[in-house]
Design a protein around this motif. Structure first.
Motif, short mmCIF file in Angstrom:
data_model
loop_
_atom_site.label_atom_id
_atom_site.label_comp_id
_atom_site.label_asym_id
_atom_site.label_seq_id
_atom_site.Cartn_x
_atom_site.Cartn_y
_atom_site.Cartn_z
N THR A 276 30.06 40.00 39.17
CA THR A 276 29.46 38.80 39.76
C THR A 276 28.52 38.11 38.78
OG1 THR A 276 27.75 40.20 40.74
CG2 THR A 276 29.66 39.65 42.11
N THR A 277 27.94 38.87 37.86
CA THR A 277 27.05 38.28 36.85
C THR A 277 27.81 37.39 35.87
OG1 THR A 277 27.29 40.29 35.52
CG2 THR A 277 25.37 40.14 36.99
N GLU A 278 29.15 37.57 35.81
CA GLU A 278 29.97 36.77 34.90
C GLU A 278 30.83 35.77 35.68
OE1 GLU A 278 32.23 39.24 32.27
OE2 GLU A 278 30.52 40.51 31.75
N GLY A 279 30.46 35.47 36.92
CA GLY A 279 31.17 34.48 37.71
C GLY A 279 32.36 35.00 38.48
N GLY A 280 32.54 36.33 38.53
CA GLY A 280 33.65 36.92 39.26
C GLY A 280 33.24 37.40 40.64
N LEU A 281 34.16 38.11 41.30
CA LEU A 281 33.92 38.60 42.65
C LEU A 281 33.52 40.07 42.67
CD1 LEU A 281 36.93 36.87 44.46
CD2 LEU A 281 34.54 36.11 44.38
N GLY A 282 33.69 40.75 41.54
CA GLY A 282 33.22 42.13 41.42
C GLY A 282 34.05 43.17 42.13
N TYR A 283 35.33 42.88 42.43
CA TYR A 283 36.18 43.88 43.08
C TYR A 283 36.54 44.99 42.08
CZ TYR A 283 37.00 40.08 46.48
OH TYR A 283 36.87 39.07 47.39
N ASP A 284 36.98 46.11 42.61
CA ASP A 284 37.41 47.21 41.76
C ASP A 284 38.57 46.76 40.87
OD1 ASP A 284 39.45 49.62 41.37
OD2 ASP A 284 37.44 50.48 41.59
N PRO A 285 38.40 46.81 39.54
CA PRO A 285 39.43 46.26 38.64
C PRO A 285 40.78 46.98 38.71
CG PRO A 285 37.73 47.41 37.40
CD PRO A 285 37.23 47.30 38.80
N VAL A 286 40.75 48.29 38.92
CA VAL A 286 42.00 49.03 39.02
C VAL A 286 42.77 48.61 40.27
CG1 VAL A 286 43.05 51.30 39.25
CG2 VAL A 286 41.11 50.98 37.71
N GLN A 287 42.06 48.50 41.39
CA GLN A 287 42.71 48.09 42.63
C GLN A 287 43.27 46.67 42.53
OE1 GLN A 287 40.11 48.68 45.98
NE2 GLN A 287 39.84 50.87 45.60
N LEU A 403 36.69 25.04 39.93
CA LEU A 403 35.81 25.94 40.68
C LEU A 403 34.36 25.73 40.30
CD1 LEU A 403 35.56 28.28 42.70
CD2 LEU A 403 35.90 29.86 40.78
N GLN A 404 34.08 25.60 39.01
CA GLN A 404 32.71 25.40 38.55
C GLN A 404 32.18 24.02 38.94
OE1 GLN A 404 32.39 26.26 34.35
NE2 GLN A 404 33.03 28.38 34.60
N THR A 405 33.07 23.04 39.00
CA THR A 405 32.64 21.67 39.31
C THR A 405 32.40 21.47 40.80
OG1 THR A 405 33.89 20.81 37.42
CG2 THR A 405 33.24 19.22 39.11
N TYR A 406 33.34 21.91 41.63
CA TYR A 406 33.25 21.65 43.07
C TYR A 406 32.73 22.84 43.87
CZ TYR A 406 35.96 17.51 41.92
OH TYR A 406 36.39 16.32 41.38
N GLU A 407 32.64 24.01 43.22
CA GLU A 407 32.12 25.22 43.84
C GLU A 407 32.87 25.60 45.11
OE1 GLU A 407 27.93 24.66 44.30
OE2 GLU A 407 27.54 24.87 42.16
N THR A 408 34.16 25.33 45.13
CA THR A 408 35.02 25.74 46.24
C THR A 408 36.44 25.95 45.72
OG1 THR A 408 36.02 25.08 48.35
CG2 THR A 408 35.39 23.31 46.85
#
Length: 460
Positions: A276-287, A403-408
């Protein structure tokens, strides 16, 4: 059906099996190489090669390198199409496979920015350009070897085998990356784990090279060579005689390619598994990687069935239906991805993969049936390359900017629906040519222009 007075010597069942094997193995290896880079660009290459640009910009620059290779696909298509129409389909298959392998292994050996400074991203971009040139030339040869060897009434079925290289390559790449995430988690993956999938490519390339060298040349090209009707400048003739056809085929491919690159370009994987610190969702990468692996399997299954379905119902009818299925998958994609865990990624990507398989499978044979024998390699290669530029080149980059422009993520969904509509538009205009002979005699008979009149745009 229009019958040609002379047809190429029918290919034996044994030789067709060899051609199918060479096509599917070679394209799988090519796309494995391509996807390994796309996945790595979304996961680790930004930090390793572009970190001085800052947290947000380094990710965009890394995604741009995915699209950069598409800009060089037309060059690969030009070169492979030119020599493929003059020298044969088979030599181009071997050359493009070796070029992709050299570039992929080179990336796996490349020092990072911390080691050699700005030379690192410069060399990365150079090797990525080589991958683009290879990908631009490989597809056309693989398609023609299968379609031109195909028995009567089964061109759609045989045409899906080079198409299967995409989901199978993604399946293989996802599996290898998931395995490396397990044995080299966290910092180990950034330090050395990401390199292993690139280096494994050398084994695959050797196997593909051996297989492709054993197949016979396309019977259609052998007929062209015997009659000494290779054009001196086939790519020039393609644009002189068939520009509207090139544009329509490119738009058709763009409709699938732009949406497909949410998966094959690694965008969904990167968004879901980055911290999440890099703009992601932080889910388990293997999954997440396993979810995309499953989606690749679904893609492959529906690609496989799309071929015989196109033989039965026609290219146009199947593709029209397929675009509607793709649109149904596009709408909830990011709503699933944002659902909170990797299981929702699995649902969203598998639903999207159904439409992607149905739109991707028949494209190969429809391209091959759209151009005359003497210009076919050039025609389908340049159409494919331009479609990749229009649709997939910067699809992940555009998605990230939106995504970065409209945040959706709804902004991305609207963009993907527009791309799908482009594919549907081209499908409604292109003619279904599934009944015409593919040999040089039919082209010389004067009937080709009656079946492929360049008045397609007049019907818009």
């Amino acid at each position: 059906m229009v019958n040609s007075p002379h047809s190429p010597t029918p290919t034996s069942a044994r030789e067709r099996r060899k051609v199918v094997a060479a096509s599917i193995v070679g394209t799988t290896i090519e796309w494995y190489d391509f996807f390994i880079y796309a996945f790595a660009a979304n996961l680790v290459l930004a930090k390793l090669f572009f970190e001085p640009a800052g947290p947000q910009m380094m990710q965009i620059l890394s995604l741009i390198t995915i699209g950069l290779s598409f800009l060089f696909r037309p060059l690969g298509a030009f070169l492979a199409g030119h020599f493929g129409d003059k020298l044969g389909r088979r030599p181009m298959l071997v050359i493009t496979l070796l070029l992709m392998g050299i570039a992929t292994v080179g990336i796996g050996l490349l020092p990072t920015y911390d080691t050699i400074g700005y030379a690192a991203p410069a060399l990365l971009i150079f090797l990525r350009i080589l991958q683009g040139i290879s990908a631009g030339g490989e597809w056309g040869g693989a398609v023609l070897m299968t379609v031109e060897h195909a028995p009567k009434g089964k061109r759609g079925f045989y045409g899906i085998f080079p198409q299967l290289g995409v989901p199978l390559g993604m399946l293989l790449a996802s599996g290898v990356l998931a395995f490396m995430r397990v044995i080299a988690p966290g910092e180990a993956f950034e330090q050395w784990g990401w390199r292993v999938p690139f280096l494994i490519s050398v084994v695959l390339i050797v196997a593909g090279f051996i297989i492709r060298r054993t197949v016979d040349e396309s019977p259609v090209f052998s007929e062209i060579k015997e009659s000494k009707q290779q054009g001196s400048a086939p790519i020039v003739q393609v644009f002189k005689r068939h520009t509207p056809l090139v544009i329509l085929c490119a738009l058709l491919f763009a409709g699938n390619n732009g949406v497909g690159y949410m998966l094959t370009g690694g965008y969904v994987q990167g968004l879901a598994s980055r911290p999440t610190t890099e703009g992601g969702l932080g889910y388990d990468p293997v999954q997440v990687q396993l979810a995309v692996l499953t989606a690749a399997l679904v893609w492959g299954i529906f690609t496989f069935f799309s071929g015989p379905l196109s033989d039965r119902f026609g290219r146009k009818k199947l593709m029209t239906f397929a675009w509607l299925i793709q649109a149904i998958g596009v709408i909830p994609l990011f709503q699933f991805v944002m659902g909170g865990d990797a299981f929702h990624v699995l649902l969203g990507t598998c639903l999207l993969a159904v439409g992607l398989g149905l739109t991707y499978g028949p494209a190969a044979v429809w391209f091959a049936e759209s151009f005359p024998a003497s210009l076919r390699y050039s025609g389908i290669s340049i159409s494919y390359a331009l479609g990749g530029v229009i649709g997939g080149a910067f699809a992940p980059t555009i998605a990230q900017v939106l995504l970065q422009t409209y945040e959706t993520t709804w902004a991305i969904t609207v963009y993907l629906m527009f791309i799908t509509f482009i594919g549907l538009f081209a499908t409604t205009i292109l003619r279904d040519r599934s009944n015409i002979p593919l040999d040089i005699e039919f082209e010389n008979s004067g009937q080709w222009e009656n079946w492929t009149s360049e008045k397609d745009f007049a019907r818009v």
